[in-house]
Write a protein that holds these residues in place. Structure first.
Motif, PDB file in Angstrom:
ATOM      1  N   PHE A 333       1.227  -0.944  -0.451  1.00 10.09           N
ATOM      2  CA  PHE A 333       0.240   0.275   0.073  1.00 10.09           C
ATOM      3  C   PHE A 333       1.045   0.838   0.196  1.00 10.09           C
ATOM      4  O   PHE A 333       2.217   1.416   0.502  1.00 10.09           O
ATOM      5  N   ASN A 334       0.453   2.792  -0.919  1.00  7.82           N
ATOM      6  CA  ASN A 334       0.934   3.651  -0.458  1.00  7.82           C
ATOM      7  C   ASN A 334       0.640   4.238   1.373  1.00  7.82           C
ATOM      8  O   ASN A 334      -0.114   4.059   1.799  1.00  7.82           O
ATOM      9  N   ARG A 335       1.016   4.823   0.936  1.00  7.14           N
ATOM     10  CA  ARG A 335       1.292   6.035   2.613  1.00  7.14           C
ATOM     11  C   ARG A 335      -0.178   6.773   3.057  1.00  7.14           C
ATOM     12  O   ARG A 335      -1.010   6.184   3.749  1.00  7.14           O
ATOM     13  N   ARG A 336      -1.116   7.275   1.853  1.00 10.98           N
ATOM     14  CA  ARG A 336      -1.981   6.750   1.765  1.00 10.98           C
ATOM     15  C   ARG A 336      -3.133   5.822   2.191  1.00 10.98           C
ATOM     16  O   ARG A 336      -4.105   5.934   2.503  1.00 10.98           O
ATOM     17  N   GLY A 337      -2.804   4.939   1.698  1.00 11.48           N
ATOM     18  CA  GLY A 337      -3.996   3.583   1.742  1.00 11.48           C
ATOM     19  C   GLY A 337      -4.435   3.498   1.083  1.00 11.48           C
ATOM     20  O   GLY A 337      -5.827   2.359   0.746  1.00 11.48           O
ATOM     21  N   TRP A 353      -3.107   0.331  -8.582  1.00 12.16           N
ATOM     22  CA  TRP A 353      -4.670  -0.125  -8.709  1.00 12.16           C
ATOM     23  C   TRP A 353      -5.087   0.508  -7.639  1.00 12.16           C
ATOM     24  O   TRP A 353      -4.763   0.487  -6.052  1.00 12.16           O
ATOM     25  N   GLU A 354      -6.214   1.185  -7.548  1.00 18.38           N
ATOM     26  CA  GLU A 354      -6.868   2.113  -6.793  1.00 18.38           C
ATOM     27  C   GLU A 354      -7.929   1.867  -6.257  1.00 18.38           C
ATOM     28  O   GLU A 354      -8.823   1.749  -7.332  1.00 18.38           O
ATOM     29  N   TRP A 355      -7.744   0.993  -4.890  1.00 20.87           N
ATOM     30  CA  TRP A 355      -9.497   0.014  -4.775  1.00 20.87           C
ATOM     31  C   TRP A 355     -10.001   0.619  -4.662  1.00 20.87           C
ATOM     32  O   TRP A 355     -11.401  -0.126  -4.647  1.00 20.87           O
ATOM     33  N   GLN A 356     -10.367   2.057  -4.364  1.00 18.10           N
ATOM     34  CA  GLN A 356     -11.710   2.662  -4.114  1.00 18.10           C
ATOM     35  C   GLN A 356     -12.772   2.954  -4.709  1.00 18.10           C
ATOM     36  O   GLN A 356     -13.798   2.455  -5.367  1.00 18.10           O
ATOM     37  N   SER A 357     -12.022   3.951  -6.180  1.00 13.08           N
ATOM     38  CA  SER A 357     -12.255   3.533  -7.322  1.00 13.08           C
ATOM     39  C   SER A 357     -12.607   2.391  -8.612  1.00 13.08           C
ATOM     40  O   SER A 357     -12.898   2.073  -9.873  1.00 13.08           O
ATOM     41  N   GLN A 358     -11.830   1.629  -8.165  1.00 10.69           N
ATOM     42  CA  GLN A 358     -11.453   0.375  -8.869  1.00 10.69           C
ATOM     43  C   GLN A 358     -10.983   0.603  -9.936  1.00 10.69           C
ATOM     44  O   GLN A 358     -11.868  -0.044 -11.416  1.00 10.69           O
ATOM     45  N   CYS A 359      -9.786   1.111  -9.884  1.00  8.40           N
ATOM     46  CA  CYS A 359      -9.262   1.867 -11.799  1.00  8.40           C
ATOM     47  C   CYS A 359      -7.691   0.950 -11.493  1.00  8.40           C
ATOM     48  O   CYS A 359      -7.122   1.684 -10.594  1.00  8.40           O
TER      49      CYS A 359
END
Length: 905
Positions: A333-337, A353-359
């Motif tokens: 994970f990056n620092r912001r998560g 991968w940006e798991w919140q927006s799934q892109c």
């Protein structure tokens, strides 16, 4: 042409093995690629390979919390301390053992290393002012019965947990603590691969290879762990009383036993246990995991290519996804998560991968098999590569990213070439097809086939782009097609062995086709006048590659005897030869029973390419060296080593006493008593063995080399990947037609002195050829004087001026100013430049590349500004509408109030 080439970037491979790291600003991803490390800038959309190389492939890395120091550990335990500011190696340390994990503490003062059954704690580099040793060992922690595998720190950097192959997880304090000595946690039935502390807590999560998750709850908080030690009063040391009249001090009275203070030891309880096999529904194993302590999100990757995101400690499934059938070997994970980076060794894939927006923020994948061929676009902006996996990839040389992949081929791609316009790339393959791909619409718009099945080994396109020719390695024929119609025009026969190379060239007014074959001949065809007209040239050995000089007045052929022969295409007379056997280098595998000199017999250079001006030739083959030769003097100019990675076979040249044992060379003899389990050795010169063996080392080989049309860089397809070398002209003093009276001081005197002469000052600066001085002189000239100075500029300085202007287009902010210089110079000397088009083409390609790159940057900035303005306009409209509706409501309320007052009256 100058040959101050340095390693610039490594493409074609984005991830090999080991862990992936995010920098503290979350803008860059650090990925180990063999014995190098690549940095992918997510903000600027650019990749760069650090100019750092180790003797073995990297397996684990750690980054300091401030993002300045990177520690990378190789397979054999060699650790490099790398500065990410200067991008240099500061220190080297040898553990001489395999290191599974290395982690910095959150405060950056220490780092811990798994070393065999122990854990070694070191002071972080730069924390000690006493000495300059970056690896100052503070303490060694024991207790494990097998090799340690993973490390994780608490939030206050005072404790850390270690997982081991003995299926236990142990918690250690950094300093001596009355409540905590060494706490061992069991409960697993397989190797513990990962363990994580919760944020600001001693609660622990441990994961084993079988996919079992254990949640451990601690009855002591992290803040209360050190209270006992801090509140414990220090007992003053008793000093014995001394009798001045006695020679000896008074004897100390024995102290009565006192009850020891009871300290509240911490205790762990297993609060929950979960199994991932209920989600995977197969026998896949856990391969990677990461836990973000702030968001409490746990990600776990498995050998079947799937990964799961859970919210802890309730183990609530958030999301699941599959990246393929290969195991996910790295997750972070990056620092912001909000971003998750995943790496796959089998596919050579790196995903952010940006798991919140799934892109996907970044999705790059190299050739998961060997790279076989490459080609530059006419402007040098793009690179096309083909691999034995059947894929054709297009790479942007400025960003280092792959932006399109073609999967139409079903077998290995053997040759690639761009058309003269650069709008299409044509590839040949062993699947019996030649395909043309549109680089604008990204589609396969033409497929060329032969009347009977054939495996195509080489490819060539005529300068006009209307005819494509491919050679076969099984039917020994040349096939000629029309690009416009896709029809087969001719079949040229005459060779008696597989065709190894084919090339088009303009020899005077005639356009010729030359082909090389294993039948020890090179044939010259005049297919545009008569298909039967051909000339055969005997080279007295198997011809492996052929190339035309850019001006068409020379043909170069490399053969199996490691010779490079030069022929006149019109008279077919030999005009030169280079004996390159001594430059090939010695090659010796680890299991060879002969010396490197004997094992190198039968090896030769298999690929060659002319430079843009035809003054040099670049060759590579079954060797770890790439050589540059002068075409007129026939001498070696420079030799480049492809790799220093000892993880490949063929790097050694001599027998080493370090590998000698009682049974001979290490690795040659199996020490087991059972003869059936002994390793089967191959005869000298024979490549055999089980390719599906568990330990297989690839050989160092160069499959293809290519000069950039701009002449400022060249690329090579090797076992390492796609390696790019470029010139750094700003670091090279290369004067032109210099005399003692020309100095920087005299040049500056002509700019601002009383005898001001900007035209002469420009000529003197170009003769000195120092970029800073030339930029200073050019930018001091007014815009209205550019046309006059350009017209009076001598012809031999025009090329230098255009080449420098192309460089400034990429680096300078005075874009319009240098565009004026280029425009006026081309208009003033355009007719004279046409007469020497072959020498001016690299400069024009550099200009075209710089203009295209600047156009893309300006277009990107413009699109971003337009979208920001549209967003601001829409927000302003919504705010205005909301304000109007609010004012309308107030007006209606006031009107209603007035009507009520009238009624009351």
């Amino acid at each position: 042409m100058k040959f101050a080439y340095k390693f610039q970037n490594l493409l074609g491979t984005v991830y090999n093995q080991g862990n992936i790291l995010f920098t503290p600003d979350d803008n860059t991803v650090l990925s180990p690629v063999g014995n190098r490390i690549s940095a992918f800038d997510l903000k600027r959309n650019k990749s760069q390979t650090l100019p750092v190389e180790c003797h073995k492939s990297f397996t684990c890395t750690a980054l300091s919390p401030n993002g300045v120091i990177l520690i990378a550990v190789a397979e054999d335990g060699e650790a490099l301390v790398i500065s990410l500011i200067s991008k240099t190696v500061l220190h080297k340390h040898r553990f001489n053992r395999k290191v599974y994990d290395i982690q910095f503490s959150p405060d950056g003062s220490r780092f811990a290393v798994t070393f065999q059954n122990d854990v070694q704690l070191f002071t972080a580099p730069g924390q000690r002012s006493v000495d300059f040793n970056p690896f100052h060992l503070e303490r060694v922690f024991f207790g494990s019965h097998d090799e340690t595998t993973c490390i994780d720190w608490t939030s206050d950097s005072k404790c850390f947990a270690v997982g081991a192959k003995d299926m236990n997880t142990r918690v250690y304090p950094v300093k001596r603590c009355p409540n905590l000595g060494v706490y061992s946690l069991g409960g697993h039935s397989d190797i513990v691969l990962h363990c994580f502390f919760a944020k600001d807590s001693l609660n622990l999560y441990s994961l084993s290879r079988s996919g079992q998750l254990c949640i451990w709850a601690c009855d002591t908080s992290l803040a209360d762990l050190w209270v006992a030690e801090e509140n414990e009063p220090e007992e003053p040391e008793e000093v014995p009383e001394v009798d001045p009249l006695s020679e000896f001090p008074a004897a100390k009275e024995p102290r009565l036993p006192v009850e020891e203070k009871k300290s509240n030891k911490i205790a762990y309880t297993k609060s929950a246990r979960h199994y991932y096999r209920d989600l995977t529904k197969d026998h896949s194993t856990l391969t990677s995991a990461c836990f973000h302590k702030t968001t409490k999100i746990l990600v776990a990757g498995f050998s079947n290519g799937s990964f799961f995101l859970h919210e802890m400690p309730d183990f609530t499934l958030i999301h699941s996804l599959s990246l393929g059938e290969q195991s996910i070997t790295a997750a972070v994970f990056n620092r912001r998560g909000d971003w998750l980076a995943l790496g796959t060794t089998g596919l050579g894939q790196l995903v952010v991968w940006e798991w919140q927006s799934q892109c996907f923020v970044l999705k790059q994948q190299g050739h998961y098999d060997q790279l076989m061929t490459l080609t530059y676009s006419p402007d040098g902006q793009y690179l096309a590569t083909g691999g034995s996996d059947g894929k054709v990839k297009l790479w942007n040389t400025s960003s280092g990213f792959c932006f399109v992949t073609f999967n139409e081929h079903t077998a290995s791609v053997t040759a690639l070439q761009f058309t003269h316009s650069g709008k299409a790339v044509i590839s040949s393959s062993l699947d019996g097809t030649v395909r043309a791909f549109d680089t604008t619409r990204y589609r396969n718009f033409r497929t060329f086939t032969s009347p009977r099945p054939a495996q195509f080994s080489c490819l060539a396109i005529d300068p006009s782009g209307d005819v494509v020719c491919a050679g076969s390695q099984d039917s020994f024929e040349l096939f000629v097609w029309s690009v416009q119609t896709g029809r087969l025009l001719e079949i040229l026969s005459g060779h008696e062995a597989p065709i190894s190379g084919v090339a088009f060239g303009n020899a005077g007014e005639n356009q010729l086709l030359v082909s090389s074959s294993w039948d020890q001949t090179v044939r010259v065809w005049d297919i545009f006048k008569s298909k039967s007209q051909q000339e055969s040239v005997r080279v007295h050995s198997e011809a492996l590659a052929v190339a035309f000089r850019p001006d068409g007045n020379e043909i170069a052929v490399c053969d199996l005897n490691c010779r490079i022969q030069f022929f006149d295409p019109v008279s077919t007379q030999q005009i030169g030869i280079i004996e390159a056997k001594a430059d090939l280098g010695r090659f010796r595998r680890e299991d060879d029973l002969v010396s490197g000199k004997t094992a190198s017999k039968g090896r030769a250079f298999t690929t060659l390419c002319y430079s843009a001006d035809g003054m040099a030739i670049l060759v590579g083959g079954k060797s770890k060296y790439i050589c540059v030769y002068h075409t007129k003097e026939h001498v070696l100019l420079r030799r480049f080593a492809v790799s220093k990675n000892w993880s490949f076979t063929g790097m050694t040249e001599f027998l080493s006493k370090r590998t000698n044992t009682e049974m001979g060379q290490r690795g040659l003899m199996d020490l087991d008593e059972d003869d059936s389990d002994r390793q089967k050795l191959s005869l000298p010169g024979v490549r055999s063995g089980d390719m599906a063996s568990r330990h297989f080392k690839p050989e160092v080989t160069v499959y293809s080399v290519q000069f950039s049309p701009t002449g400022q860089s060249w690329a090579a397809c090797s076992t390492e990947g796609l390696m790019i070398y470029s010139t750094h002209t700003e670091d090279l003093f290369d004067p032109f037609d210099l005399d003692p009276s020309i100095t920087p001081a005299s040049t500056r005197a002509l700019i601002s002195g009383p005898s001001r002469d900007p035209g002469r000052a420009l000529i003197m600066a170009l003769r000195l050829n120092e970029n800073k001085l030339v930029a200073e002189v050019m930018e001091s000239i007014p815009v209205h004087d550019i046309a006059l100075i350009s017209e009076n500029l001598p012809d031999k300085y025009v090329t230098l001026l255009l080449n420098f202007s192309a460089l400034q287009l990429e680096n300078s902010r005075h874009f319009e100013f240098y565009l004026n210089w280029i425009k006026t110079t081309l208009f003033a000397h355009g007719q004279k430049l046409k007469s020497r088009s072959t020498t001016i083409m690299p400069v024009l390609h550099s200009l075209q590349k710089a203009l295209i790159r600047k156009k893309e940057d300006i277009l990107r900035i413009t699109q971003r500004n337009v979208s920001n303005l549209e967003y601001a306009q829409s927000v302003f409209k919504l705010t205005l509408e909301a304000g109007n509706s609010a004012s309308d409501g107030k007006d209606s309320d006031s009107v209603d109030g007035e009507m009520e007052e009238d009624e009351e009256d």
